[in-house]
Design an enzyme around this catalytic site. Structure first.
Site, PDB file in Angstrom:
ATOM      1  N   HIS A 270       0.952  -5.604   1.275  1.00  0.00           N
ATOM      2  CA  HIS A 270       2.080  -6.401   1.777  1.00  0.00           C
ATOM      3  C   HIS A 270       2.650  -5.711   3.002  1.00  0.00           C
ATOM      4  O   HIS A 270       2.631  -4.496   3.111  1.00  0.00           O
ATOM      5  CB  HIS A 270       3.171  -6.522   0.701  1.00  0.00           C
ATOM      6  CG  HIS A 270       4.112  -7.642   0.958  1.00  0.00           C
ATOM      7  ND1 HIS A 270       5.214  -7.519   1.756  1.00  0.00           N
ATOM      8  CD2 HIS A 270       4.084  -8.930   0.543  1.00  0.00           C
ATOM      9  CE1 HIS A 270       5.850  -8.675   1.814  1.00  0.00           C
ATOM     10  NE2 HIS A 270       5.190  -9.557   1.094  1.00  0.00           N
ATOM     11  N   ASP A 327       0.700 -13.294  -4.678  1.00  0.00           N
ATOM     12  CA  ASP A 327      -0.474 -14.185  -4.698  1.00  0.00           C
ATOM     13  C   ASP A 327      -1.563 -13.746  -5.655  1.00  0.00           C
ATOM     14  O   ASP A 327      -2.555 -14.460  -5.824  1.00  0.00           O
ATOM     15  CB  ASP A 327      -1.053 -14.274  -3.276  1.00  0.00           C
ATOM     16  CG  ASP A 327      -0.089 -14.958  -2.332  1.00  0.00           C
ATOM     17  OD1 ASP A 327       0.173 -14.418  -1.249  1.00  0.00           O
ATOM     18  OD2 ASP A 327       0.450 -16.018  -2.711  1.00  0.00           O
TER      19      ASP A 327
HETATM   20  C1  SDX Z   1       2.345 -13.158   1.449  1.00  0.00           C
HETATM   21  O1  SDX Z   1       5.650 -11.292   4.561  1.00  0.00           O
HETATM   22  C2  SDX Z   1       5.843 -11.831   3.429  1.00  0.00           C
HETATM   23  O2  SDX Z   1       6.906 -11.668   2.800  1.00  0.00           O
HETATM   24  C3  SDX Z   1       4.665 -12.661   2.908  1.00  0.00           C
HETATM   25  C4  SDX Z   1       4.828 -13.160   1.471  1.00  0.00           C
HETATM   26  C5  SDX Z   1       5.928 -14.188   1.361  1.00  0.00           C
HETATM   27  O3  SDX Z   1       6.441 -14.378   0.240  1.00  0.00           O
HETATM   28  O4  SDX Z   1       6.191 -14.897   2.374  1.00  0.00           O
HETATM   29  O5  SDX Z   1       5.098 -12.075   0.577  1.00  0.00           O
HETATM   30  C6  SDX Z   1       3.559 -13.863   1.006  1.00  0.00           C
HETATM   31  O6  SDX Z   1       1.812 -13.481   2.495  1.00  0.00           O
HETATM   32  C7  SDX Z   1       1.840 -12.016   0.624  1.00  0.00           C
HETATM   33  C8  SDX Z   1       0.588 -11.319   1.267  1.00  0.00           C
HETATM   34  C9  SDX Z   1      -0.612 -12.187   0.914  1.00  0.00           C
HETATM   35  N1  SDX Z   1      -1.813 -11.720   1.636  1.00  0.00           N
HETATM   36  C10 SDX Z   1      -2.793 -11.101   0.958  1.00  0.00           C
HETATM   37  O7  SDX Z   1      -2.754 -10.794  -0.234  1.00  0.00           O
HETATM   38  C11 SDX Z   1      -4.025 -10.853   1.825  1.00  0.00           C
HETATM   39  C12 SDX Z   1      -4.565  -9.459   1.515  1.00  0.00           C
HETATM   40  N2  SDX Z   1      -3.599  -8.518   2.004  1.00  0.00           N
HETATM   41  C13 SDX Z   1      -3.767  -8.004   3.317  1.00  0.00           C
HETATM   42  O8  SDX Z   1      -4.467  -8.812   4.216  1.00  0.00           O
HETATM   43  C14 SDX Z   1      -2.617  -7.191   3.832  1.00  0.00           C
HETATM   44  O9  SDX Z   1      -2.162  -6.403   2.815  1.00  0.00           O
HETATM   45  C15 SDX Z   1      -1.451  -7.886   4.474  1.00  0.00           C
HETATM   46  C16 SDX Z   1      -1.880  -8.866   5.502  1.00  0.00           C
HETATM   47  C17 SDX Z   1      -0.632  -8.571   3.457  1.00  0.00           C
HETATM   48  C18 SDX Z   1      -0.674  -6.792   5.139  1.00  0.00           C
HETATM   49  O10 SDX Z   1      -1.595  -6.242   6.083  1.00  0.00           O
HETATM   50  P1  SDX Z   1      -1.228  -4.976   6.893  1.00  0.00           P
HETATM   51  O11 SDX Z   1       0.046  -5.223   7.622  1.00  0.00           O
HETATM   52  O12 SDX Z   1      -2.388  -4.488   7.680  1.00  0.00           O
HETATM   53  O13 SDX Z   1      -0.919  -3.973   5.718  1.00  0.00           O
HETATM   54  P2  SDX Z   1      -0.600  -2.519   5.929  1.00  0.00           P
HETATM   55  O14 SDX Z   1      -0.193  -2.201   7.340  1.00  0.00           O
HETATM   56  O15 SDX Z   1       0.320  -2.110   4.845  1.00  0.00           O
HETATM   57  O16 SDX Z   1      -2.059  -1.853   5.688  1.00  0.00           O
HETATM   58  C19 SDX Z   1      -2.110  -0.490   5.505  1.00  0.00           C
HETATM   59  C20 SDX Z   1      -3.577  -0.162   5.361  1.00  0.00           C
HETATM   60  C21 SDX Z   1      -4.442  -0.705   6.482  1.00  0.00           C
HETATM   61  O17 SDX Z   1      -5.515   0.207   6.609  1.00  0.00           O
HETATM   62  P3  SDX Z   1      -5.412   1.308   7.811  1.00  0.00           P
HETATM   63  O18 SDX Z   1      -5.347   0.493   9.103  1.00  0.00           O
HETATM   64  O19 SDX Z   1      -4.162   2.111   7.556  1.00  0.00           O
HETATM   65  O20 SDX Z   1      -6.718   2.088   7.668  1.00  0.00           O
HETATM   66  O21 SDX Z   1      -4.093  -0.765   4.147  1.00  0.00           O
HETATM   67  C22 SDX Z   1      -5.167  -1.626   4.471  1.00  0.00           C
HETATM   68  C23 SDX Z   1      -5.020  -1.986   5.928  1.00  0.00           C
HETATM   69  O22 SDX Z   1      -6.312  -2.262   6.462  1.00  0.00           O
HETATM   70  N3  SDX Z   1      -5.014  -2.811   3.613  1.00  0.00           N
HETATM   71  C24 SDX Z   1      -5.917  -3.212   2.737  1.00  0.00           C
HETATM   72  C25 SDX Z   1      -5.339  -4.339   2.122  1.00  0.00           C
HETATM   73  N4  SDX Z   1      -4.135  -4.572   2.629  1.00  0.00           N
HETATM   74  C26 SDX Z   1      -3.936  -3.603   3.565  1.00  0.00           C
HETATM   75  N5  SDX Z   1      -7.148  -2.753   2.415  1.00  0.00           N
HETATM   76  C27 SDX Z   1      -7.810  -3.441   1.463  1.00  0.00           C
HETATM   77  N6  SDX Z   1      -7.311  -4.542   0.799  1.00  0.00           N
HETATM   78  C28 SDX Z   1      -6.097  -5.000   1.128  1.00  0.00           C
HETATM   79  N7  SDX Z   1      -5.616  -6.090   0.500  1.00  0.00           N
END
Ligand code: SDX
Length: 392
Positions: A270, A327
């Site tokens: 998130h 989700d």
């Molecule tokens: C919603 O914003 C909101 O409030 C949204 C929401 C709402 O109610 O409106 O809460 C609803 O959209 C929830 C999120 C749903 N999406 C997913 O579940 C999709 C899977 N999750 C990811 O795509 C991701 O976690 C995000 C998009 C949600 C956040 O992405 P970020 O901003 O890149 O996350 P981060 O900066 O915290 O990531 C830190 C690290 C990164 O790696 P590095 O660049 O540091 O090496 O963690 C990795 C990311 O690549 N990472 C993941 C991951 N999520 C983040 N690696 C593997 N699996 C994952 N799910």
């Protein structure tokens, strides 16, 4: 803390706006709507109470809630000509494509609530959007399965009405299962609002130009559709089905950690929560309740539980503070109730409409608000002179 408090992020905030609707502490896993914890609202209130709270700032008294329910109920019908809109789509159109189109078109039918300078019209538009989203979503489902549309039955609750319009058929009476109704109403509460997420920011930015509320909500629906946002619930269940059985979980965890693999664990991580999403906690509990009531079991739930357990023990996920989000489990419940995965994000949009209209109202009623205009960090070429094509 009690009473009013200012949130000091401890850094030069890049906050896009000030808002008093929803407070999130991502490190502590705290989510408050107008000061009330999401866990208490999900367990003790109704989606219509939360809608009233987000719109008006206080929980309604009995008479206020009855009046609000009656107002919303009276707006559940759609202009009959909008039904022909659906017939312009292919039957296999994604429900979110249909909802983008139909909601965007509402301003062509409800002109008397598009003057955003009139507080009365703003509230009528807000009530119309909250009321009509279940009808629009149910019709999108009916159209996709080739069944006739059902008109709203205003003797039912907001959520019961939606269940009947979705799963009922003219040939027989539809009886709302109270446990399913309560579970779905709770899921709507969990999705109602979430501070300045991507789709809510989209609604605010669109609204800041003075666009009519129907167009702004259509913009929010488009943004929510993305798999990184609201589309994650559909993607999460598809992922759980692809994993199929617990023995395959390590393979998918390895892929999620592999920087060369674009695969991510859907429903995990998130932008704000670096702790357990409090909504996921309620969601997991609700899965157990719905499964017990419907006397169903789904191996996918076992896969989800074991995936969560293994991921939360994995250094990668622990270091990056990746936890299940709203989700991760929602699709398991929605599937058990009978919704196809293509309807999951449409249900998210249905519920989030409450937060979108409340946030839009908060913004548009601020006399100081100006059109949004994000700036950029320019990374292109420095100024240079034009070169005629025969000299290039
Ligand atoms: C919603 O914003 C909101 O409030 C949204 C929401 C709402 O109610 O409106 O809460 C609803 O959209 C929830 C999120 C749903 N999406 C997913 O579940 C999709 C899977 N999750 C990811 O795509 C991701 O976690 C995000 C998009 C949600 C956040 O992405 P970020 O901003 O890149 O996350 P981060 O900066 O915290 O990531 C830190 C690290 C990164 O790696 P590095 O660049 O540091 O090496 O963690 C990795 C990311 O690549 N990472 C993941 C991951 N999520 C983040 N690696 C593997 N699996 C994952 N799910």
């Amino acid at each position: 803390q009690t009473g009013t408090f200012t949130y000091d992020p401890g850094f030069t905030s890049t906050a896009s706006c000030e808002s008093g609707l929803t407070y999130i502490d991502g490190d502590e896993g705290v989510l408050l709507h107008r000061g009330y914890p999401i866990g208490q609202l999900a367990e003790q209130s109704s989606f219509m109470e939360v809608a009233y709270l987000l719109l008006n700032g206080e929980l309604p008294g009995k008479d206020e809630l009855d009046k609000f329910n009656n107002t919303i109920t009276r707006h559940t019908m759609l202009h009959e000509q909008l039904a022909t809109f659906y017939r312009g789509f292919r039957r296999d159109a994604h429900p979110m494509a249909v909802m983008c189109g139909v909601v965007g078109a509402l301003s062509a039918f409800y002109h008397d609530s598009t003057d955003i300078t009139d507080p009365k019209q703003r509230m009528i538009a807000s009530h119309r959007l909250i009321a009509k989203m279940p009808t629009i979503a149910a019709m999108a489902y009916k159209y996709s399965v080739g069944q006739p549309f059902l008109y709203p039955d205003n003797s039912l609750s907001y959520t019961g009405n939606f269940l009947r319009m979705t799963f009922g058929v003219p040939a027989e009476e539809y009886v709302v299962n109270p446990v399913v109704e309560k579970a779905l109403d709770r899921i709507f509460i969990l999705h109602a609002d979430h501070e300045q997420n991507a789709s809510t920011s989209t609604v605010r930015l669109a609204g800041s130009s003075g666009a009519n509320p129907f167009a702004c909500i259509a913009a929010g629906i488009a943004c929510l559709w993305g798999p990184a946002h609201g589309g994650a619930n559909e993607a999460a269940l598809n992922m759980l089905h692809e994993i199929g059985r617990p023995e395959r979980i390590p393979e998918f965890i390895a892929r999620a950690k592999d920087k060369n693999d674009p695969f991510r664990l859907m429903g995990f991580g998130h932008r704000v929560y670096k702790n357990y999403d409090p909504r996921a906690t309620v969601m997991q509990k609700t899965v157990r309740e719905v499964f017990k009531e419907l006397n169903v079991s789904d191996p996918v739930f076992e896969v989800a539980l074991q995936l969560e357990e293994m991921a939360l023990k994995d250094d990668y996920f622990v270091e990056k503070k990746l936890f299940p989000n709203v989700d991760f489990y929602s699709g398991v419940i929605l599937s058990a109730i009978g919704f196809p995965t293509t309807m999951f994000t449409a249900l998210f949009a249905l519920a989030r409409t409450v937060g979108w209209v409340a946030q839009w109202n908060e913004m548009i009623s601020d006399p100081e608000q100006k059109i949004g205009r994000p700036r950029q960090l320019y990374t292109g070429p420095v100024q240079r002179d034009y070169v005629p094509v025969d000299k290039r």
